[in-house]
Design an enzyme around this catalytic site. Structure first.
Site, PDB file in Angstrom:
ATOM      1  N   ASP A   5      32.791  48.001  31.722  1.00 48.32           N
ATOM      2  CA  ASP A   5      33.605  46.719  31.870  1.00 48.32           C
ATOM      3  C   ASP A   5      34.186  46.070  30.604  1.00 48.32           C
ATOM      4  O   ASP A   5      33.441  45.546  29.945  1.00 48.32           O
ATOM      5  CB  ASP A   5      32.683  45.791  32.648  1.00 48.32           C
ATOM      6  CG  ASP A   5      33.496  44.341  32.871  1.00 48.32           C
ATOM      7  OD1 ASP A   5      34.991  44.600  32.962  1.00 48.32           O
ATOM      8  OD2 ASP A   5      32.979  43.438  33.341  1.00 48.32           O
ATOM      9  N   ASP A  38      40.867  44.307  31.801  1.00 50.09           N
ATOM     10  CA  ASP A  38      39.524  44.005  32.653  1.00 50.09           C
ATOM     11  C   ASP A  38      39.494  45.174  33.415  1.00 50.09           C
ATOM     12  O   ASP A  38      40.238  45.284  34.523  1.00 50.09           O
ATOM     13  CB  ASP A  38      39.647  42.679  33.303  1.00 50.09           C
ATOM     14  CG  ASP A  38      38.374  42.671  34.165  1.00 50.09           C
ATOM     15  OD1 ASP A  38      37.178  43.041  33.690  1.00 50.09           O
ATOM     16  OD2 ASP A  38      38.250  41.811  35.140  1.00 50.09           O
TER      17      ASP A  38
END
Length: 439
Positions: free
Chosen positions: A311, A122
């Site tokens: 992301d 992440d």
């Protein structure tokens, strides 16, 4: 994450949150008859939307100008992370994903028992955590948990706790210390979160926890990040990482991540061909400026630009509702029930993201989701009108980065992107490269 490192999240929300989104529209009980044709937003709503975009653009311009003139010194041009013989790297570490590419994870082993957990990579957050054995929520019962019974080397810090709110879902718990390993890498005495509260949003998600790769300044836990530990324990010599996010349907093998270096074979023209774009660090995320979106070669009306977060923890393109409507209006036959859109399964509309003068194409194979009607005519659109941040910002997930090789650098450095040599429309591996040279 079909739209992972490019889950385009152009967003607006009321509280500071992390960009990780363990969420996907539930279409299991959808009745197509309840859907309606899309219509342009009311003029007043459109004016408000455009005003917010203009203000965000002006703020980005002011801060970009300030960063280039601070201390009356010009900002140095970024240096490409060329590998040197003496550089230490982790070497390639295998990635896995679910069949629908909703998430990409590494297998991380914790503690003396080497208990294995699936942790999503992440770049939208900086903290690492796994569920605690003391957690009794359904979301914890559905995944592996960790506690003193799993490791004789696990230690708790004195009354140190954490609470993280993501774009969808939240976790909280205690900060602990233990060893962890992934691939050939082993780290000792690493601080991470042991979550005793995990919201139900995570229940159906195919990973157990999160491996945060974001800015240290974005850390809620306020402990050394995973990348900090790689540097301090001399596993790597450069704050660089490259991620290859595969598409499962291509059956081309799993992806990989490499810390401390990049795989030059994945870059057409080699590292010197990398292109750089200025970062906007207002949100302490990997955020760059999107110049426009093209639909079949025509502008979608994003000329004022948007901030987008790159992301790897986001599985959708999440953008403000009015922007989502702009993108879907040119797609004939689009239906909607609010924030979620449904498009013809055979649509061949081509989307391109423009950064500066460079354009990057997104194939329908990546934004057309699951079939939702009995006739196999209507499919879920993976571009969703849902706000995820207080600033008008987008977050790009796997859709964009399945096409490109990206290099991320905090100021005075920048995001880099270059086409992969394999990025044809039917098969395009995804690469992310993060180059941390300054904090």
């Amino acid at each position: 994450m079909r739209l992972l490192a490019s889950a385009l999240c152009l967003a607006a929300c009321l509280v500071p949150i992390k960009a990780f989104v363990p969420w996907r529209p539930d279409v299991s009980d959808l009745d197509p008859a309840t859907l309606h044709a899309i219509k342009p937003p009311p003029p007043a709503a459109l004016r408000r939307h455009n005003l917010q975009i203009s203000r965000a653009a002006a703020k980005f311009t002011r801060r970009a100008h300030a960063s280039t003139t601070s201390n009356s010194r010009p900002v140095a041009r970024p240096v490409a992370p060329l590998a040197r013989r003496e550089d230490k790297t982790s070497g390639p570490i295998g990635l896995s994903s679910d069949p629908n590419d909703i998430s990409y994870w590494v297998n991380v082993d914790f503690g003396s028992s080497q208990k294995s957990f699936r942790l999503v990579l992440d770049t939208g957050s900086a903290d690492t955590w796994v569920p605690s054995s003391e957690c009794i929520a359904q979301s914890c019962l559905a995944h592996r948990t960790y506690g003193p019974g799993d490791s004789s080397t696990l230690t708790f810090t004195d009354n140190k706790t954490f609470s993280i709110k993501y774009a969808s879902g939240n976790v909280e718990g205690s900060i602990v210390n233990d060893s962890l390993s992934l691939g050939p890498v082993t780290l000792e005495n690493v601080s991470f979160g042991l979550a005793t509260v995990v919201s139900d949003d995570f229940t159906a998600f195919p990973v157990d926890g999160i491996l945060g790769l974001g800015f240290p300044s974005a850390s809620v836990q306020k402990v050394p990040t995973f990348l900090d530990n790689l540097i301090s324990q001399q596993i790597i010599t450069k704050r660089v990482f490259g991620v290859h996010l595969h598409r499962s349907s291509d059956a081309a093998g799993n992806g990989s991540v490499i810390f401390g270096g990049i795989d030059s074979s994945r870059i057409e023209g080699g590292p010197t061909a990398l292109k750089y774009y200025s970062l906007n660090t207002t949100s302490h995320l990997w955020s760059i400026r999107l110049s426009d979106v093209l639909i079949d070669g025509k502008s979608a009306g994003f000329e004022e630009g948007r901030n987008v977060v790159i992301d790897t923890g986001t599985a959708l393109v999440l953008i403000p509702p009015d922007d989502a409507l702009k993108l879907h209006q040119p797609i004939s036959g689009t239906r909607s029930n609010g924030q979620t859109f449904y498009i013809p399964c055979n649509t061949n509309v081509r989307l391109k993201l423009r950064f500066g003068s460079d354009e990057y194409e997104i194939s329908p194979k990546d934004y057309v989701g699951d079939v939702v009607d009995a006739g196999n005519n209507l499919c879920l659109s993976l571009i969703v009108g849902r706000s995820v941040n207080r600033i008008w910002e987008g977050c790009t997930g796997s859709l964009f980065n399945q096409n490109e090789y990206d290099d991320f650098s905090p100021p005075p450095n920048c995001l880099n992107s270059i086409r992969s040599p394999h990025n044809n429309q039917d098969h395009h591996p995804q690469w992310l490269v993060a180059f941390f040279s300054a904090f």
